[in-house]
Design a protein around this motif. Structure first.
Motif, mmCIF file in Angstrom:
data_model
loop_
_atom_site.group_PDB
_atom_site.id
_atom_site.type_symbol
_atom_site.label_atom_id
_atom_site.label_comp_id
_atom_site.label_asym_id
_atom_site.label_seq_id
_atom_site.Cartn_x
_atom_site.Cartn_y
_atom_site.Cartn_z
ATOM 1 N N GLY A 207 17.603 -38.651 5.642
ATOM 2 C CA GLY A 207 16.353 -38.098 6.149
ATOM 3 C C GLY A 207 16.479 -37.118 7.295
ATOM 4 N N ALA A 233 11.519 -39.259 -1.653
ATOM 5 C CA ALA A 233 11.442 -37.876 -1.182
ATOM 6 C C ALA A 233 11.101 -37.802 0.303
ATOM 7 C CB ALA A 233 10.405 -37.108 -2.004
ATOM 8 N N ASP A 234 10.379 -38.805 0.798
ATOM 9 C CA ASP A 234 9.966 -38.784 2.208
ATOM 10 C C ASP A 234 10.808 -39.743 3.055
ATOM 11 O OD1 ASP A 234 9.019 -41.124 1.100
ATOM 12 O OD2 ASP A 234 7.048 -41.034 2.048
ATOM 13 N N CYS A 236 13.019 -41.341 5.790
ATOM 14 C CA CYS A 236 13.268 -40.997 7.196
ATOM 15 C C CYS A 236 13.797 -42.241 7.906
ATOM 16 C CB CYS A 236 11.998 -40.473 7.869
ATOM 17 S SG CYS A 236 10.645 -41.668 7.978
ATOM 18 N N ASP A 240 11.776 -42.343 13.603
ATOM 19 C CA ASP A 240 10.921 -41.158 13.455
ATOM 20 C C ASP A 240 9.448 -41.520 13.321
ATOM 21 O OD1 ASP A 240 13.176 -39.489 13.438
ATOM 22 O OD2 ASP A 240 13.436 -39.720 11.270
ATOM 23 N N ALA A 247 5.287 -47.826 7.678
ATOM 24 C CA ALA A 247 6.283 -47.426 6.688
ATOM 25 C C ALA A 247 6.784 -48.659 5.957
ATOM 26 C CB ALA A 247 7.445 -46.702 7.365
ATOM 27 N N HIS A 309 10.250 -45.303 4.154
ATOM 28 C CA HIS A 309 9.479 -44.271 3.463
ATOM 29 C C HIS A 309 7.999 -44.630 3.544
ATOM 30 C CE1 HIS A 309 8.735 -46.868 -0.069
ATOM 31 N NE2 HIS A 309 9.995 -47.281 0.122
ATOM 32 N N SER A 310 7.154 -43.735 3.119
ATOM 33 C CA SER A 310 5.723 -43.925 3.213
ATOM 34 C C SER A 310 5.282 -45.104 2.344
ATOM 35 C CB SER A 310 4.992 -42.648 2.753
ATOM 36 O OG SER A 310 3.623 -42.905 2.546
ATOM 37 N N THR A 313 4.529 -44.417 -1.320
ATOM 38 C CA THR A 313 5.590 -43.998 -2.244
ATOM 39 C C THR A 313 5.950 -45.127 -3.214
ATOM 40 O OG1 THR A 313 6.506 -42.490 -0.621
ATOM 41 C CG2 THR A 313 7.938 -43.149 -2.425
#
Length: 313
Positions: A207, A233-234, A236, A240, A247, A309-310, A313
């Motif tokens: 990430g 894809a997201d 991290c 962060d 998350a 991740h979110s 997702t």
């Protein structure tokens, strides 16, 4: 009187075993060891290296062909036992202690000369007989088999091709420490890599975009990810996440090892766990996170090793 004759038995043993490892490396790579190569490996004079090789020949552990030396079968089995001890001890340090990764090799080098074979086998059993050490090197079996494999350096890896690190050379220590600071470890995913004009490699690592120095890239060996090895894809780092942000845990970073990893797992930081960043200290670290209804304080370097991740997702 030769220099070796003036040394203690323990010191001579260390020199001989270090020499055996050098000869094993040379034999494994298809070249013979020489007086010069051994002197360079041990940081000794040519005279001292020649004395050590002579002692190995005298004990039936090495043979000479012209200017090169090779291990006998007895020498190979002895060398493999030393390597096995070293790599198992590094594995123990990584799993069971808080010893910094940059010190694993140095501490294992001290221990490898003093642990007897029976204790090594007991250590292997206690660790569930691991196949690889924390650097990704294969651990010899107790029967004396040293698995071989072909490694591909990140320095020669094609641009923009996803990779997983499978091995990192632990010497020179200064360069290995640079890799550690970047969060690189066996198992780390590398995406969107590209070679820079100075030989460095820019890549997306867990990430974040990082630049791997040109001197470090050749120490890192990679392979293609498995077909089902997909990253969100997201993706991290937990560090962060903004205050009030939520998350879902994807995984703990491979660089998270030992007691620290066990503590996070015990706290419920496992794939699928929802985490919310509640508040931060006046200095920004540690931050407080809601993990399964409990407030847990994590410092930035700890949150860096939790990949999230979110929730959508």
């Amino acid at each position: 009187m030769s220099r070796l004759e003036k040394e203690s038995a323990a010191t001579v043993r260390i020199q001989l075993e270090d020499a055996l490892k050098h000869l094993l490396d040379c034999d494994e790579s298809g070249r013979g060891a020489t007086v010069d190569s051994l002197a360079g490996s041990l940081g000794r004079s040519r005279r001292n290296a020649a004395e050590i090789l002579g002692l190995l020949r005298g004990r039936g552990l090495a043979t000479a062909t012209g200017d090169t030396h090779h291990l006998t079968e007895d020498g190979r089995m002895y060398a493999i036992q030393v390597v096995r001890t070293h790599r198992l001890y590094e594995t123990w340090l990584a799993r069971e202690t808080s010893t910094p990764p940059a010190e694993w090799h140095r501490e294992a080098h001290k221990a490898e000369h003093h642990i007897e074979a029976a204790a090594v086998d007991a250590l292997a059993d206690s660790l569930n007989n691991p196949r690889f050490d924390p650097h990704g090197d294969p651990i010899p079996t107790r029967e004396g088999r040293l698995p071989k494999r072909t490694l591909t350096a990140l320095a020669s890896w094609p641009d923009h091709k996803a990779a997983r690190i499978e091995h990192i050379e632990d010497e020179p220590e200064t360069l290995y420490k640079q890799a550690e600071v970047l969060g690189l470890a066996p198992g780390t995913r590398i995406d969107e890599s590209r070679h820079l004009v100075d030989g460095a490699i820019e890549a997306l690592v867990e990430g974040r975009r990082v630049t791997i120095p040109a001197a470090v890239a050749p120490l890192i060996h990679v392979k293609s990810p498995d077909p089902d090895d997909e990253m969100p894809a997201d993706l991290c780092r937990l560090s962060d996440l903004p205050i009030g942000g939520e998350a879902v845990v994807h995984e703990l970073a491979p660089s998270c090892t030992g007691p620290e990893r066990r503590r996070l797992l015990d706290l419920g930081v496992v794939p699928g766990t929802r985490i919310r960043c509640e508040f931060t200290s006046p200095f920004g670290s540690p931050r407080s996170y809601d993990i399964r209804g409990a407030l847990i304080a994590l410092r930035t370097y700890q949150a860096d090793r939790i990949l999230v991740h979110s929730p959508s997702t």
